[in-house]
Scaffold this active site. Structure first.
Site: not given
Ligand SMILES: *[C@@H]1O[C@H](CO)[C@@H](O)[C@H](O)[C@H]1NC(C)=O
Length: 392
Positions: A209, A255, A306, A342
């Site tokens: 991430s 994003q 995202w 995630h």
């Protein structure tokens, strides 16, 4: 721009397994101090110098990468400092303590090292925070508290952390650059301290991430990293800014650069002025992958909106065109997978992870060819108006 004085290449074999050459062009043209600012909605041509000269050889590409690195630092990342005047290290128990001194100031940080049993030196993976990929037996894990080097607690953490204690709180580096500096120092320490028992030529880097963005930037900036394993880095890592903007315009909850600069301090404040006009950047992140050429790179992604699976896949397909042009297509792969949380590593990405680790860290023969897994229908050609040459 003239290339009449490109001297013979210095090619060294990094390790005894698959041959990975690190080439150093002896003479590169001067790096420009300003970069193209023309609007270009397509991915910038990785095979053209900023002055328009074509890149046709590997030596020229290595020079081009110096331009790319300079542009990324000038527009996104902030300055990546060279090695401090002094770096010393001590190893005790499982802790490697590293002290960097520059301009009369010193900072120290420690990493913890978990080694396999038996006799080293061992390859290792530097894990930002904690590894969220399975690290196999035979490979050490170096746990790196990157937050301590550059804080990432939102906008208020700008200029905080040990990197900034050393270089000053107004240094241009974003957090991802500060962390890459930390990785560079870890490798300094491994090189200087053989008693650690880690082979500094077989070190990978991973993070997930936000830390995946960091691991990708470290693989790009620290050319002693043998294998980059950025996981679920999404925008700011494996995604191209331009493609993410295009996906956003199509209605995806993704994003983008305009969002990321407000969320945290991962990038330099230099990025702020580009964040709403990514199409004016001199580079894009297919070239972040290009900076890792010819070293190993496996980009691990997750099909979460995202993160921009359409953007990361198209961007990394473009990145693989760069590896292919350089003659090392098998040294890079990307693998996307859906339906898992995630930063939880799914079993259906294990084969490619094992192959890349075997080849680049464990010196084993392994098939890393053709690893291009991502959502169907993702086609980078709409974002590309250049042709990849075969670099000679
Ligand atoms: C290597 O993997 C690729 C892609 O999965 C496959 O097409 C190829 O046949 C494999 N090569 C060998 C020698 O196993």
């Amino acid at each position: 721009m003239k290339y009449s004085i490109v001297l013979p290449l210095l090619a060294t074999t990094v390790h005894a397994g698959p041959v990975v050459e690190r080439r150093q062009a002896a003479a590169c043209p001067a790096i420009p101090s300003t970069f193209p600012s023309t609007t270009n909605a397509k991915l910038p041509d990785p095979f053209k110098f900023f002055d328009g000269t074509a890149v046709t050889t590997k030596a020229q590409f290595d020079c081009k990468n110096k331009e790319v690195s300079a542009a990324l630092q000038a527009q996104e990342l902030g300055d990546f400092p060279k090695k401090p005047s002094s770096v010393t290290a001590t190893f005790s128990g499982s802790s490697l303590s590293i002290t960097s001194t520059e301009g009369g100031k010193s900072v120290s940080f420690s990493v913890s090292i978990k080694k396999p049993g038996g006799t080293g030196p061992f390859p290792a993976i530097i894990a930002y925070g904690a590894a969220s990929i399975p690290v196999p037996a035979g490979v050490a894990t170096i746990t790196f508290n990157n937050d301590e080097i550059g804080a990432q607690q939102g906008g208020n953490s700008r200029g905080k952390g040990k990197f900034f204690d050393l270089y000053g709180s107004s240094h241009s580096a974003g957090a991802t650059t500060a962390w890459a500096w930390g990785v560079d120092r870890i490798i300094d320490a491994l090189e200087a301290t053989s008693s650690v028992g880690i082979d500094p030529k077989r070190v990978g880097v991973t993070g997930c991430s936000r830390n995946g963005k960091g691991a990708f930037v470290a693989a790009a900036l620290v050319n002693r990293i043998a294998l980059g394993l950025p996981q679920e880095s999404g925008s700011g890592g494996a995604a191209c800014w331009r493609i993410s903007d295009s996906e956003k315009a199509k209605g995806k909850n993704i994003q983008t650069s305009s969002q990321i600069v407000g969320e945290n301090v991962w990038f330099s404040t230099r990025f702020n002025s580009f964040s709403t006009k990514s199409s004016t950047l001199a580079t894009d992140h297919h070239q972040l992958a290009g900076l890792v050429v010819p070293r190993g790179l496996l980009v691990i992604e997750n099909e979460i909106d995202w993160l921009g699976p359409g953007s990361t896949t198209a961007c990394m397909k473009a990145g693989r065109l760069i590896y292919k042009a350089y003659g090392v297509p098998d040294n890079m792969g990307f693998t996307g997978s859906g339906n898992h949380n995630h930063c939880s590593f799914p079993s259906n990405q294990q084969t490619e992870l094992t192959a890349f680790i075997n080849k680049f860290l464990l010196n084993q023969d392994a098939n890393t060819s053709g690893v291009e897994k991502g959502p169907g229908g993702t086609d980078p050609t709409q974002y590309i108006d250049w042709t990849a040459p075969t670099l000679t």
